[in-house]
Write a protein that holds these residues in place. Structure first.
Motif, PDB file in Angstrom:
ATOM      1  N   PRO A  74     -39.197  47.096 -35.067  1.00 48.67           N
ATOM      2  CA  PRO A  74     -40.374  47.962 -35.143  1.00 48.67           C
ATOM      3  C   PRO A  74     -40.117  49.210 -35.985  1.00 48.67           C
ATOM      4  O   PRO A  74     -39.001  49.740 -36.027  1.00 48.67           O
ATOM      5  N   GLU A  99     -40.399  52.329 -35.670  1.00 45.06           N
ATOM      6  CA  GLU A  99     -40.510  53.380 -34.670  1.00 45.06           C
ATOM      7  C   GLU A  99     -40.107  54.732 -35.243  1.00 45.06           C
ATOM      8  O   GLU A  99     -39.387  54.823 -36.241  1.00 45.06           O
ATOM      9  N   PHE A 145     -42.866  46.459 -28.341  1.00 49.88           N
ATOM     10  CA  PHE A 145     -41.623  46.879 -28.996  1.00 49.88           C
ATOM     11  C   PHE A 145     -40.453  46.953 -28.022  1.00 49.88           C
ATOM     12  O   PHE A 145     -39.302  46.751 -28.411  1.00 49.88           O
TER      13      PHE A 145
END
Length: 459
Positions: A95, A97, A454
């Motif tokens: 992900p 992030e 996630f």
């Protein structure tokens, strides 16, 4: 106008059969941008030996920013932020992030440097750097025999005035995966009467970096896609006037842009004159000093030698089965990342999983004849609908059908529903809040759903 491929994808075939004998291939990947890095990971996961050729000094491809406006590599402008939320952008199990650290950008719609850092993190965490040859340009990738390719490379700072080939290296590979992108060769609106003789300055968005050179100038900007919207607003902060030309505009939208004192919308240019006048089809005329072409790019593969099996015709790369495999050369030659108006990184992941599985004999492709027939049917459907050939790889309204179809071929889950809904919401929010959509949104429930997803990969 989106290509009518839905009719082709509506009833996907059953998952392709698994083949018993897995084979390791020696694969050349051309380009170490997002597509090339993701391709390298998937190919290595499948057990293939990979070499990635990158003519730049670092990985990241189009996400590597340089202030040099004449760079052949970078198309980024300094103020660029993503037009998609970061949750949408990352690959499934890695992900995009927020990360702590110096120079990191925590915003949901981050600047271009944050995307580059995500790609660097991806390359480092999966050990891809060890197979990347930086500052190495592929001169020739040519078919030697079925299943064998000669790849000739040389240092990218090679002196082109030299006639000898002593700096070139020839190697033989089982397969070539083309990941060289399509943001290098600018396409210019050169069919406007008078534009080739116009005495003012002309430039392509490929060479735009900052607004300062446009101080107090009258600018005509051609284009209506994301880069045109961003650059026109960037330039308007310093320019005297900005006149935006977008052939997709309806008549009700023509005129002064709401909320701006120095921006106007026009349908199209009628003619350009040597005295600096630009005449629009809506009847207005302005005296302009600079024309900026935000008119897209041409697909170009100067290194590729396929004996005529693959060509570029009016920006259609073909014939290609599902935008990836030339039927006559599959799976030994493949292309990643040709479709546009898509969420790119997840699509790259699916395309390269399919390529990797086909090369190892774990996944079976249809026969050459079946792929050829399918590709011809697709092209015929485009023609019947009046879709221009140059829109062959435009997936505006059917990217999810395409992604999920490929996932079916690989026997893996398709695109997450939250990602689809988030993309739709971001597109709608952009239309409603063109000035502030990157900083104001109302889809926090989707963000939470993404975060829950996630957590399966971040723990």
């Amino acid at each position: 106008m989106p290509p009518p491929i839905n009719s082709i994808l509506r009833q996907p075939p059953p998952p392709l059969p698994l083949m018993s004998s897995l084979t390791t291939r020696h694969v050349a990947v051309i380009g170490a941008g997002a597509a090339g890095l993701i391709a390298a990971r998937e190919l290595r996961r499948e057990g293939h030996h990979v070499v990635v050729f990158e003519r730049g000094e670092q990985v990241g491809g189009t996400w590597v920013y340089t202030p040099e406006s004449e760079s052949v590599h970078s198309s980024l402008y300094d103020s660029l932020r993503t037009n998609l939320p970061r949750e949408c952008m990352g690959v499934r199990d890695y992900p995009f992030e927020r990360r702590e650290g110096k120079d990191r950008d925590p915003r949901r719609f981050p600047g271009h440097r944050e995307v580059l850092m995500y790609l660097r993190d991806f390359a480092a965490d999966f050990g891809i750097g060890e197979v990347v040859r930086l500052q190495t340009e592929v001169v020739i990738a040519g078919l030697v025999e079925e299943g064998k390719w000669r790849v000739r490379s040389r240092p990218s700072n090679y002196n082109r005035m030299r006639s000898d080939d002593c700096d070139c290296v020839d190697e033989i590979y089982d397969a070539v995966v083309v990941c060289s992108g399509h943001y290098v060769q600018p396409r210019i609106a050169d069919n406007i009467p008078g534009i080739t003789a116009w005495r003012g300055k002309q430039m392509h968005s490929h060479n735009y970096r900052t607004p300062e050179p446009f101080q107090d100038q009258v600018i005509v900007l051609i284009g209506g896609a994301a880069s045109a919207v961003d650059i026109s607003r960037d330039i308007a902060t310093v320019a005297k006037e900005v006149h935006i030309v977008d052939r997709s505009l309806n008549k009700n939208a023509i005129g002064k842009l709401p909320g701006h004192d120095n921006m106007w919308l026009h349908s199209m240019i009628d003619s350009v004159h040597q005295d600096g006048r630009v005449v629009f089809k809506d009847g207005d005329t302005v005296g302009a000093e600079i024309i900026v072409h935000c008119t897209g790019y041409k697909y170009d593969f100067p290194f590729l030698e396929t004996n005529g099996e693959v060509s570029v015709d009016d920006n259609r790369v073909g014939p290609l089965y599902k935008h990836i495999f030339p039927p006559a050369l599959a799976p030994w030659l493949s292309f990643v990342g040709l479709p546009w108006k898509v969420v790119p990184f997840p699509m790259f992941e699916l395309q390269t999983k399919w390529i990797a599985g086909a090369l190892s004999n774990r996944l079976a492709l249809p026969s050459k004849e079946e792929m050829t027939q399918d590709t011809k049917a697709f092209y015929s459907s485009l023609e019947a609908s009046g879709t221009p050939k140059r829109y062959t790889h435009n997936m505006a309204n059917y990217q999810w059908d395409y992604d999920n179809w490929i996932a079916d071929q690989c026997g893996i889950p398709g695109i997450e529903e939250w990602r689809v809904e988030m993309y739709k919401f971001a597109s709608k929010n952009k239309r409603l809040r063109p000035e502030s959509y990157r900083d104001e949104w109302d889809d926090d429930e989707l963000v939470l759903e993404a975060q829950r997803d996630f957590s399966k990969y971040l723990n």
